[in-house]
Design a protein around this motif. Structure first.
Motif, PDB file in Angstrom:
ATOM      1  N   PHE A  35      45.613  30.792  34.633  1.00 29.59           N
ATOM      2  CA  PHE A  35      44.705  31.444  35.416  1.00 29.59           C
ATOM      3  C   PHE A  35      44.570  30.508  36.542  1.00 29.59           C
ATOM      4  O   PHE A  35      43.605  29.622  36.528  1.00 29.59           O
ATOM      5  N   SER A  36      45.360  30.644  37.774  1.00 31.33           N
ATOM      6  CA  SER A  36      45.256  29.853  38.852  1.00 31.33           C
ATOM      7  C   SER A  36      45.794  30.629  39.981  1.00 31.33           C
ATOM      8  O   SER A  36      46.374  31.578  39.849  1.00 31.33           O
ATOM      9  N   ASP A  37      45.330  30.117  41.220  1.00 25.42           N
ATOM     10  CA  ASP A  37      45.790  30.708  42.319  1.00 25.42           C
ATOM     11  C   ASP A  37      47.286  30.631  42.687  1.00 25.42           C
ATOM     12  O   ASP A  37      47.759  31.332  43.427  1.00 25.42           O
ATOM     13  N   ARG A  38      48.033  29.792  41.883  1.00 25.78           N
ATOM     14  CA  ARG A  38      49.291  29.518  42.164  1.00 25.78           C
ATOM     15  C   ARG A  38      50.223  30.663  41.212  1.00 25.78           C
ATOM     16  O   ARG A  38      51.372  30.631  41.234  1.00 25.78           O
ATOM     17  N   GLY A  54      51.942  36.358  39.602  1.00 31.65           N
ATOM     18  CA  GLY A  54      51.790  37.737  38.953  1.00 31.65           C
ATOM     19  C   GLY A  54      50.517  38.140  38.793  1.00 31.65           C
ATOM     20  O   GLY A  54      49.877  39.218  38.877  1.00 31.65           O
ATOM     21  N   LEU A  55      49.447  37.243  38.434  1.00 31.21           N
ATOM     22  CA  LEU A  55      48.041  37.358  38.394  1.00 31.21           C
ATOM     23  C   LEU A  55      47.361  37.751  39.746  1.00 31.21           C
ATOM     24  O   LEU A  55      46.596  38.525  39.931  1.00 31.21           O
ATOM     25  N   MET A  56      47.961  37.116  40.992  1.00 31.86           N
ATOM     26  CA  MET A  56      47.358  37.499  42.291  1.00 31.86           C
ATOM     27  C   MET A  56      47.807  38.928  42.674  1.00 31.86           C
ATOM     28  O   MET A  56      47.236  39.621  43.217  1.00 31.86           O
ATOM     29  N   VAL A  57      49.227  39.235  42.309  1.00 21.89           N
ATOM     30  CA  VAL A  57      49.691  40.650  42.346  1.00 21.89           C
ATOM     31  C   VAL A  57      48.662  41.704  41.854  1.00 21.89           C
ATOM     32  O   VAL A  57      48.486  42.460  42.039  1.00 21.89           O
ATOM     33  N   GLY A  58      48.549  41.414  40.579  1.00 24.39           N
ATOM     34  CA  GLY A  58      47.725  42.397  39.690  1.00 24.39           C
ATOM     35  C   GLY A  58      46.304  42.535  40.367  1.00 24.39           C
ATOM     36  O   GLY A  58      45.897  43.473  40.250  1.00 24.39           O
ATOM     37  N   VAL A  59      45.708  41.480  40.757  1.00 25.03           N
ATOM     38  CA  VAL A  59      44.445  41.392  41.482  1.00 25.03           C
ATOM     39  C   VAL A  59      44.436  42.275  42.579  1.00 25.03           C
ATOM     40  O   VAL A  59      43.642  43.186  42.831  1.00 25.03           O
ATOM     41  N   GLY A  60      45.557  42.044  43.344  1.00 28.37           N
ATOM     42  CA  GLY A  60      45.626  42.931  44.655  1.00 28.37           C
ATOM     43  C   GLY A  60      45.934  44.483  44.187  1.00 28.37           C
ATOM     44  O   GLY A  60      45.305  45.230  45.092  1.00 28.37           O
ATOM     45  N   PHE A  61      46.582  44.742  43.214  1.00 27.24           N
ATOM     46  CA  PHE A  61      46.503  46.236  42.753  1.00 27.24           C
ATOM     47  C   PHE A  61      45.220  46.602  42.391  1.00 27.24           C
ATOM     48  O   PHE A  61      44.894  47.783  42.760  1.00 27.24           O
ATOM     49  N   LEU A  62      44.443  45.778  41.797  1.00 30.87           N
ATOM     50  CA  LEU A  62      43.048  46.260  41.425  1.00 30.87           C
ATOM     51  C   LEU A  62      42.179  46.527  42.552  1.00 30.87           C
ATOM     52  O   LEU A  62      41.559  47.507  42.713  1.00 30.87           O
ATOM     53  N   VAL A  63      42.200  45.427  43.526  1.00 32.16           N
ATOM     54  CA  VAL A  63      41.544  46.070  44.925  1.00 32.16           C
ATOM     55  C   VAL A  63      42.064  47.104  45.418  1.00 32.16           C
ATOM     56  O   VAL A  63      41.345  47.856  46.134  1.00 32.16           O
ATOM     57  N   GLY A  64      43.381  47.225  45.576  1.00 27.96           N
ATOM     58  CA  GLY A  64      44.034  48.331  46.203  1.00 27.96           C
ATOM     59  C   GLY A  64      43.656  49.779  45.572  1.00 27.96           C
ATOM     60  O   GLY A  64      43.494  50.702  46.367  1.00 27.96           O
ATOM     61  N   SER A  65      43.563  49.712  44.146  1.00 25.34           N
ATOM     62  CA  SER A  65      43.389  50.789  43.837  1.00 25.34           C
ATOM     63  C   SER A  65      41.654  51.284  43.936  1.00 25.34           C
ATOM     64  O   SER A  65      41.606  52.722  44.441  1.00 25.34           O
ATOM     65  N   VAL A  66      41.073  50.537  44.230  1.00 22.29           N
ATOM     66  CA  VAL A  66      39.537  50.716  44.625  1.00 22.29           C
ATOM     67  C   VAL A  66      39.539  51.362  46.006  1.00 22.29           C
ATOM     68  O   VAL A  66      38.912  52.412  46.544  1.00 22.29           O
TER      69      VAL A  66
END
Length: 84
Positions: free
Chosen positions: A45-48, A51-63
């Protein structure tokens, strides 16, 4: 002349309903991809963690996709109310 206007109104409503349903489905798919990606990549769990950042991007994009679809639905609903 009146029949042509009624037909065009029906087509506009159908076009709006089709794009709204497509946007809703796309939002749910993006949400699912985002959740799965975040769950698989949550161990580091870090900003580096790309894969996690892409997942967060998909979550925000879905909204955002869902909100745009809702705005289109409201716009077409108000447009048909004003035309009647």
């Amino acid at each position: 002349m009146t029949t042509k206007q009624m037909t065009m109104k029906g087509q506009n409503v159908k076009e709006g309903a089709g794009i709204v349903s497509f946007m809703t489905v796309a939002a749910w798919i993006a949400l699912g991809i985002g959740l799965l990606t975040c769950l698989f990549e949550v161990s580091d769990f870090s900003d580096r963690n790309l894969g996690l950042m892409v997942g967060v991007g998909f979550l925000v994009g879905s909204v955002q996709i869902y909100m745009i679809g809702a705005a289109i639905r409201l716009f077409h609903h108000n447009k048909t109310k004003q035309a009647e």
